[in-house]
Design a protein around this motif. Structure first.
Motif, mmCIF file in Angstrom:
data_model
loop_
_atom_site.group_PDB
_atom_site.id
_atom_site.type_symbol
_atom_site.label_atom_id
_atom_site.label_comp_id
_atom_site.label_asym_id
_atom_site.label_seq_id
_atom_site.Cartn_x
_atom_site.Cartn_y
_atom_site.Cartn_z
ATOM 1 N N THR A 1 0.822 -1.210 0.000
ATOM 2 C CA THR A 1 0.000 0.000 0.000
ATOM 3 C C THR A 1 0.855 1.258 0.000
ATOM 4 N N LEU A 2 2.125 1.135 0.384
ATOM 5 C CA LEU A 2 3.016 2.291 0.381
ATOM 6 C C LEU A 2 3.340 2.733 -1.048
ATOM 7 N N GLY A 3 3.008 1.904 -2.027
ATOM 8 C CA GLY A 3 3.209 2.272 -3.419
ATOM 9 C C GLY A 3 1.924 2.660 -4.129
ATOM 10 N N GLU A 4 0.831 2.816 -3.359
ATOM 11 C CA GLU A 4 -0.455 3.166 -3.950
ATOM 12 C C GLU A 4 -0.676 4.672 -3.880
ATOM 13 N N TRP A 5 -1.493 5.166 -4.808
ATOM 14 C CA TRP A 5 -1.601 6.606 -5.012
ATOM 15 C C TRP A 5 -2.186 7.349 -3.821
ATOM 16 N N THR A 6 -3.166 6.764 -3.152
ATOM 17 C CA THR A 6 -3.767 7.480 -2.032
ATOM 18 C C THR A 6 -2.734 7.769 -0.951
ATOM 19 N N PHE A 7 -1.955 6.764 -0.586
ATOM 20 C CA PHE A 7 -0.927 6.957 0.436
ATOM 21 C C PHE A 7 0.113 7.973 -0.029
#
Length: 300
Positions: A30-36
């Motif tokens: 999730t650290l590579g997802e846009w929201t984060f």
């Protein structure tokens, strides 16, 4: 097929350990997802270091746009489509839509954390922590079974290359009066060219058990989304630089309150406003406008 064998090796580790690491690497990815990444970028931009936050946004937007160009050019199917033996963990497929090569998570992570590592390279501890973060995101995509090694390596090369190119541009042209206009014009031109390319190229249309493997319209939507982020970041940076010139100041309680309000607005925008715009303007134009306006909101 060494790439598939490597994924099967990791898969056997998952099975042998009864999935004990699954939750951890699901979090890491999730650290590579846009929201984060957007929330992190906004926090840095609003509360810590405006220049680093702006540089991060420009790198991330441009890298995602270039990565999407490669995705729709090579049209490589996901590992579990290439080999029925690959079984991604439950839930991993929800963020692994479309084509596989190069990895969007890897491109986003390497451009986001790589840009921060570039900005703070004199702080060796921070720099290496950011680099390790990139490597962890890359490995998580392999461990979860949704990307091959070449997917994540090339995604990392895309993101890292954009950081180095942007860094060089900023160093060489920072004193040139109109370099911000030129850079924004280049990013806007690339976005227009990519729209034309995405809308006119041919895509493979393959079915398995009557189900379309990858929907070309979904890939076009993702292309518009990435263009919206890249162009919005460039325009927002230009407007702020030329017209607003705000300063990061205030006591930390004020900065934290500013961030919490802004972060809530970002999440609300992605959950509600984006849906309204896509319904009103069509899914492609709506997502482009939504992301463009969101970046303008963050920067200005």
């Amino acid at each position: 097929m060494m790439d598939i064998q490597y994924l099967l090796f990791l898969q056997n580790i998952r099975f042998a350990t009864d999935g004990v690491f699954n939750s951890f690497f699901s979090f890491v990815t999730t650290l590579g997802e846009w929201t984060f990444i957007l929330l992190l970028m906004a926090g840095i931009y609003w509360c810590i270091d405006k220049k680093s936050g702006a540089f991060m946004g420009l790198c991330c937007g441009t890298a995602s746009m270039i990565n999407q160009f490669l995705k729709i050019t090579f049209c490589v199917y996901r590992p579990w489509i290439r080999s029925a033996d690959i079984e991604p963990i439950d839930g991993a497929k929800t963020t692994a839509t479309g084509y596989s090569f190069p990895s969007g998570h890897s491109a986003s992570a390497s451009s986001a954390y790589g840009s921060l590592a570039y900005c703070y390279q004199k702080y060796r501890g921070i720099m290496w922590a950011l680099i390790i973060n990139v490597l962890m995101v890359m490995f998580s995509r392999n461990f979860l079974g949704v990307h091959t090694p070449q997917d994540v390596v090339v995604g990392c090369i895309v993101g890292s290359s954009i950081v180095l190119i942007m860094g060089w541009v900023f160093r060489k042209c920072g004193e040139f009066e109109k370099f911000d206009l030129i850079l924004t014009g280049v990013i806007l031109s690339l976005g227009i060219l990519l729209i034309i390319y995405a809308m006119t190229k041919s895509y493979p249309v393959d079915y398995v058990d009557g189900k379309l493997l990858v929907d070309p319209m979904k890939m076009i939507k993702d292309t518009y989304a990435d263009i919206g982020i890249a162009v919005g970041a460039a325009l927002g940076w230009l407007i702020e630089r030329r017209c607003i010139q705000f300063e990061v100041k205030g006591a930390w309680p004020v900065r934290i309150l500013r961030y919490l309000i802004g972060a809530a607005l970002i999440v609300f925008w992605q959950k509600a406003v984006a849906s309204i715009l896509t319904q009103a303007m069509g899914i492609h134009l709506g997502i482009l406008v939504s992301n463009l306006l969101l970046m303008l909101l963050i920067y200005t």
